[in-house]
Design a protein around this motif. Structure first.
Motif, PDB file in Angstrom:
ATOM      1  N   THR A 153      -2.511  14.745   9.798  1.00  0.00           N
ATOM      2  CA  THR A 153      -1.319  13.525   9.770  1.00  0.00           C
ATOM      3  C   THR A 153      -0.832  13.437   8.230  1.00  0.00           C
ATOM      4  O   THR A 153      -1.508  13.715   7.344  1.00  0.00           O
ATOM      5  N   ASP A 154       0.285  12.784   8.155  1.00  0.00           N
ATOM      6  CA  ASP A 154       0.915  12.639   6.826  1.00  0.00           C
ATOM      7  C   ASP A 154       0.123  11.536   6.005  1.00  0.00           C
ATOM      8  O   ASP A 154       0.262  11.521   4.823  1.00  0.00           O
ATOM      9  N   GLY A 155      -0.514  10.822   6.649  1.00  0.00           N
ATOM     10  CA  GLY A 155      -1.157   9.473   5.972  1.00  0.00           C
ATOM     11  C   GLY A 155      -0.343   8.594   5.216  1.00  0.00           C
ATOM     12  O   GLY A 155      -1.088   7.724   4.731  1.00  0.00           O
ATOM     13  N   GLU A 156       1.076   8.716   5.321  1.00  0.00           N
ATOM     14  CA  GLU A 156       1.844   7.773   4.610  1.00  0.00           C
ATOM     15  C   GLU A 156       2.759   6.869   5.534  1.00  0.00           C
ATOM     16  O   GLU A 156       3.432   6.151   4.883  1.00  0.00           O
ATOM     17  N   CYS A 157       3.079   7.423   6.813  1.00  0.00           N
ATOM     18  CA  CYS A 157       4.220   6.597   7.579  1.00  0.00           C
ATOM     19  C   CYS A 157       3.514   5.337   7.855  1.00  0.00           C
ATOM     20  O   CYS A 157       2.336   5.000   7.794  1.00  0.00           O
ATOM     21  N   ALA A 158       4.298   4.652   8.769  1.00  0.00           N
ATOM     22  CA  ALA A 158       3.897   3.277   9.082  1.00  0.00           C
ATOM     23  C   ALA A 158       2.843   3.373   9.946  1.00  0.00           C
ATOM     24  O   ALA A 158       2.097   2.436   9.988  1.00  0.00           O
ATOM     25  N   TYR A 159       2.823   4.147  10.910  1.00  0.00           N
ATOM     26  CA  TYR A 159       1.769   4.606  11.851  1.00  0.00           C
ATOM     27  C   TYR A 159       0.326   4.758  11.293  1.00  0.00           C
ATOM     28  O   TYR A 159      -0.668   4.195  11.226  1.00  0.00           O
ATOM     29  N   CYS A 160       0.505   5.834  10.320  1.00  0.00           N
ATOM     30  CA  CYS A 160      -1.014   6.385   9.774  1.00  0.00           C
ATOM     31  C   CYS A 160      -1.237   5.046   8.816  1.00  0.00           C
ATOM     32  O   CYS A 160      -2.719   4.864   8.780  1.00  0.00           O
ATOM     33  N   ARG A 161      -0.478   4.197   8.214  1.00  0.00           N
ATOM     34  CA  ARG A 161      -0.938   3.122   7.375  1.00  0.00           C
ATOM     35  C   ARG A 161      -1.507   1.989   8.260  1.00  0.00           C
ATOM     36  O   ARG A 161      -1.957   0.980   7.497  1.00  0.00           O
ATOM     37  N   LEU A 171      -0.132   8.329  16.357  1.00  0.00           N
ATOM     38  CA  LEU A 171       1.360   8.256  16.753  1.00  0.00           C
ATOM     39  C   LEU A 171       2.047   8.802  15.770  1.00  0.00           C
ATOM     40  O   LEU A 171       3.258   8.798  15.892  1.00  0.00           O
ATOM     41  N   CYS A 172       1.607   9.346  14.659  1.00  0.00           N
ATOM     42  CA  CYS A 172       2.237   9.781  13.566  1.00  0.00           C
ATOM     43  C   CYS A 172       3.174  10.951  13.792  1.00  0.00           C
ATOM     44  O   CYS A 172       2.870  11.808  14.686  1.00  0.00           O
ATOM     45  N   ASP A 173       4.412  10.888  13.372  1.00  0.00           N
ATOM     46  CA  ASP A 173       5.589  11.820  13.876  1.00  0.00           C
ATOM     47  C   ASP A 173       5.371  13.180  13.420  1.00  0.00           C
ATOM     48  O   ASP A 173       5.882  14.123  13.966  1.00  0.00           O
TER      49      ASP A 173
HETATM   50 ZN   LIG Z   1       1.721   9.490   9.588  1.00  0.00          ZN
END
Ligand SMILES: [Zn+2]
Ligand SMILES: [Zn+2]
Length: 328
Positions: free
Chosen positions: A87-95, A101-103
């Motif tokens: 996952t990107d680790g930076e979107c609202a879901y990840c944070r 749920l990361c897009d």
């Molecule tokens: Zn994410």
């Protein structure tokens, strides 16, 4: 074993060892369990897989080499690689610890290469240490059927009377935890599947019947593992007020319409998407305490197509596990 096009058999092909990047582990695969999702990918029911693709997302192996910046793992460690691969680790879901749920999430054996192979690479952030209690074959089914089943169980909250629709691998694993937690288990199989109902009762279910039957008591929650949308309104009808239907699969046929009265009374329908690392750590901690037992049927890697075909036609006695390189 490589999927070149959906709806075609996997091809055996020699591929170079995958390249190890920063933050990754190069893993020599020992075993890889076969999941229903692998069938959905191979049969073209999930959109846009990486092609060509090495399927498989319940991987047990040993670390051959460690990428730059990885902490908490050493060469030779046994690790498990699950479905959620990056996952990107930076979107609202990840944070907010909802990386499931990361897009931009990438999935092992679907949008990145998986474990039907001798070597694979995994993002260390999503790899797990595995409990010693389990050997390489026994541990593999824990990584998806177990993990996603566990997330489904958590969604059911503190439900005391728990229904499960579809008594396959996930149900078998999650049922053991539910019983360990002191819940009452009600299992629904295909109508007329007496053998399935008998095996549910042997596991400890207080009641087992067909999905067209009503349980003797109203349930607090029902988890649906079968990919059959018609079970959603059926399960809703078994619930007490405030109860929840949890759809535990990644793919399901359409849900037929049903009267609003069946949802009334604060009943809830929800789905479970992927897994978080937290689910994984919690499940792998609780599994050996129960202890959750896995039922497996092994196949050499080269017979992956046979394993998939047996799964498709319902001929497996346990979770199919491809054995690649293990001392067992
Ligand atoms: Zn994410
Ligand atoms: Zn899976």
């Amino acid at each position: 074993m490589i999927l070149e096009r959906p709806r075609q058999p996997l091809r055996s092909r020699d591929a170079p060892k995958p390249k190890l990047g920063a933050g990754q582990l190069l893993v020599r695969v020992a075993t890889c369990a076969v999941c229903r999702t692998d069938l959905h990918v191979v049969d073209g029911e999930l959109p846009d897989p990486k092609l060509p693709l090495i399927p498989g997302h319940q991987i047990v192996g040993r670390i051959e080499q460690i990428g730059e910046g990885v902490e908490g793992f050493s060469a030779g460690d046994r690790v498990g690689i699950p479905w959620l691969g990056w996952t990107d680790g930076e979107c609202a879901y990840c944070r907010s610890n909802r990386e499931n749920l990361c897009d931009r999430a990438k999935f092992t054996g679907y949008t990145i290469d998986g474990g039907y192979a001798e070597f694979t690479v995994g993002d260390a952030r999503f790899c797990f240490h595995l409990p010693e209690l389990y050997n390489d074959v026994e541990a593999a089914p824990l990584l998806c059927a177990g993990l996603l089943g566990y997330r489904s169980l958590r969604k059911a909250g503190d439900a005391r009377r728990l229904g499960i629709y579809g008594f396959g691998n996930a149900a078998h694993l999650v049922g053991q935890i539910a019983l360990y937690q002191g819940r009452e288990l009600f299992v629904f199989t295909r109508p007329g599947d007496k053998a399935g109902q008998e095996s549910a009762r042997r596991l400890g279910a207080v009641w087992a019947g067909g999905s067209d039957e009503m349980p003797p008591e109203k349930l607090d929650a029902a988890i649906i593992f079968a990919p059959v949308g018609a079970l959603v309104p059926a399960a809703l009808c078994t619930l007490a007020k405030g109860g929840i239907v949890v759809c535990g699969g990644i793919h399901m046929s359409d849900i037929p319409s049903f009267p609003y009265a069946d949802l009334w009374g604060e009943r809830v329908i929800c789905s479970v998407a992927n897994l978080t690392r937290h689910d994984g750590e919690e499940f792998l901690e609780i599994a050996p305490r129960v202890p959750v037992k896995t039922q497996t049927e092994t196949f050499p890697l080269a017979e992956a197509n046979t394993a998939l075909e047996k799964f498709r036609s319902g001929q497996l006695k346990g979770t199919a596990v491809l054995v690649v390189d293990t001392d067992l």
